[in-house]
Design a protein around this motif. Sequence first.
Motif, PDB file in Angstrom:
ATOM      1  N   ALA A  27       0.818  -1.209   0.000  1.00  0.00           N
ATOM      2  CA  ALA A  27       0.000   0.000   0.000  1.00  0.00           C
ATOM      3  C   ALA A  27       0.854   1.262   0.000  1.00  0.00           C
ATOM      4  CB  ALA A  27      -0.930  -0.001   1.209  1.00  0.00           C
ATOM      5  N   LEU A  31       0.964   0.845  -4.539  1.00  0.00           N
ATOM      6  CA  LEU A  31      -0.154   1.546  -5.185  1.00  0.00           C
ATOM      7  C   LEU A  31       0.289   2.817  -5.909  1.00  0.00           C
ATOM      8  CD1 LEU A  31      -3.068   1.018  -2.658  1.00  0.00           C
ATOM      9  CD2 LEU A  31      -2.735  -0.057  -4.875  1.00  0.00           C
ATOM     10  N   PRO A  32       1.136   3.646  -5.328  1.00  0.00           N
ATOM     11  CA  PRO A  32       1.623   4.793  -6.105  1.00  0.00           C
ATOM     12  C   PRO A  32       2.444   4.364  -7.326  1.00  0.00           C
ATOM     13  CG  PRO A  32       1.950   5.200  -3.782  1.00  0.00           C
ATOM     14  CD  PRO A  32       1.513   3.765  -3.913  1.00  0.00           C
ATOM     15  N   LEU A  34       1.974   1.583  -9.029  1.00  0.00           N
ATOM     16  CA  LEU A  34       1.004   1.082  -9.999  1.00  0.00           C
ATOM     17  C   LEU A  34       0.288   2.245 -10.692  1.00  0.00           C
ATOM     18  CD1 LEU A  34      -0.217  -1.522 -11.137  1.00  0.00           C
ATOM     19  CD2 LEU A  34      -1.968  -1.355  -9.376  1.00  0.00           C
ATOM     20  N   PHE A  35      -0.002   3.302  -9.967  1.00  0.00           N
ATOM     21  CA  PHE A  35      -0.608   4.487 -10.566  1.00  0.00           C
ATOM     22  C   PHE A  35       0.345   5.102 -11.590  1.00  0.00           C
ATOM     23  CE2 PHE A  35      -1.673   9.028 -10.628  1.00  0.00           C
ATOM     24  CZ  PHE A  35      -3.019   8.952 -10.923  1.00  0.00           C
ATOM     25  N   CYS A  74      -4.817  -0.632 -14.280  1.00  0.00           N
ATOM     26  CA  CYS A  74      -4.025  -0.108 -13.161  1.00  0.00           C
ATOM     27  C   CYS A  74      -4.861   0.835 -12.305  1.00  0.00           C
ATOM     28  CB  CYS A  74      -2.792   0.618 -13.690  1.00  0.00           C
ATOM     29  SG  CYS A  74      -1.545  -0.445 -14.424  1.00  0.00           S
ATOM     30  N   PHE A  75      -5.603   1.718 -12.958  1.00  0.00           N
ATOM     31  CA  PHE A  75      -6.422   2.679 -12.209  1.00  0.00           C
ATOM     32  C   PHE A  75      -7.564   1.987 -11.464  1.00  0.00           C
ATOM     33  CE2 PHE A  75      -5.082   5.889 -15.645  1.00  0.00           C
ATOM     34  CZ  PHE A  75      -3.893   6.140 -14.978  1.00  0.00           C
ATOM     35  N   VAL A  78      -6.116   0.498  -8.275  1.00  0.00           N
ATOM     36  CA  VAL A  78      -5.870   1.548  -7.277  1.00  0.00           C
ATOM     37  C   VAL A  78      -7.194   2.011  -6.658  1.00  0.00           C
ATOM     38  CG1 VAL A  78      -5.034   3.910  -6.959  1.00  0.00           C
ATOM     39  CG2 VAL A  78      -3.693   2.291  -8.295  1.00  0.00           C
ATOM     40  N   ALA A  81      -8.472  -0.604  -4.254  1.00  0.00           N
ATOM     41  CA  ALA A  81      -7.745  -0.580  -2.979  1.00  0.00           C
ATOM     42  C   ALA A  81      -8.215   0.577  -2.106  1.00  0.00           C
ATOM     43  CB  ALA A  81      -6.243  -0.484  -3.240  1.00  0.00           C
TER      44      ALA A  81
END
Length: 96
Positions: A27, A31-32, A34-35, A74-75, A78, A81
């Motif tokens: 996390a 996540l950043p 993946l963004f 990807c979005f 995110v 999550a």
Amino acid sequence: MAAPPAPLPPWINWTALWQILVLGLIAGAGLPALFAVGLRAMSIRGGGRAQTATADSDQIVGGNPVGLIAAGLCFLIVLGAIGWGIWAIYQAGHPK
């Protein structure tokens, strides 16, 4: 003769510590990242020839459909999550 190794302290829950570490890495950095991958995938141009965007250009994002699909996935991950995190916080404050 070497002394036997000291036992692990009983007051440390090693399983919980590893779970916190892995979730924090996923996390906190995953996540950043993946963004960022989604943004990079969205900027991939299609057609094989290089074009520069001008003020008269009406194209906002890259024209590669595979890149746009990858960016969308990807979005969505995110956003999922984020939704799961909000749901988990709500459930913690409102037990059944």
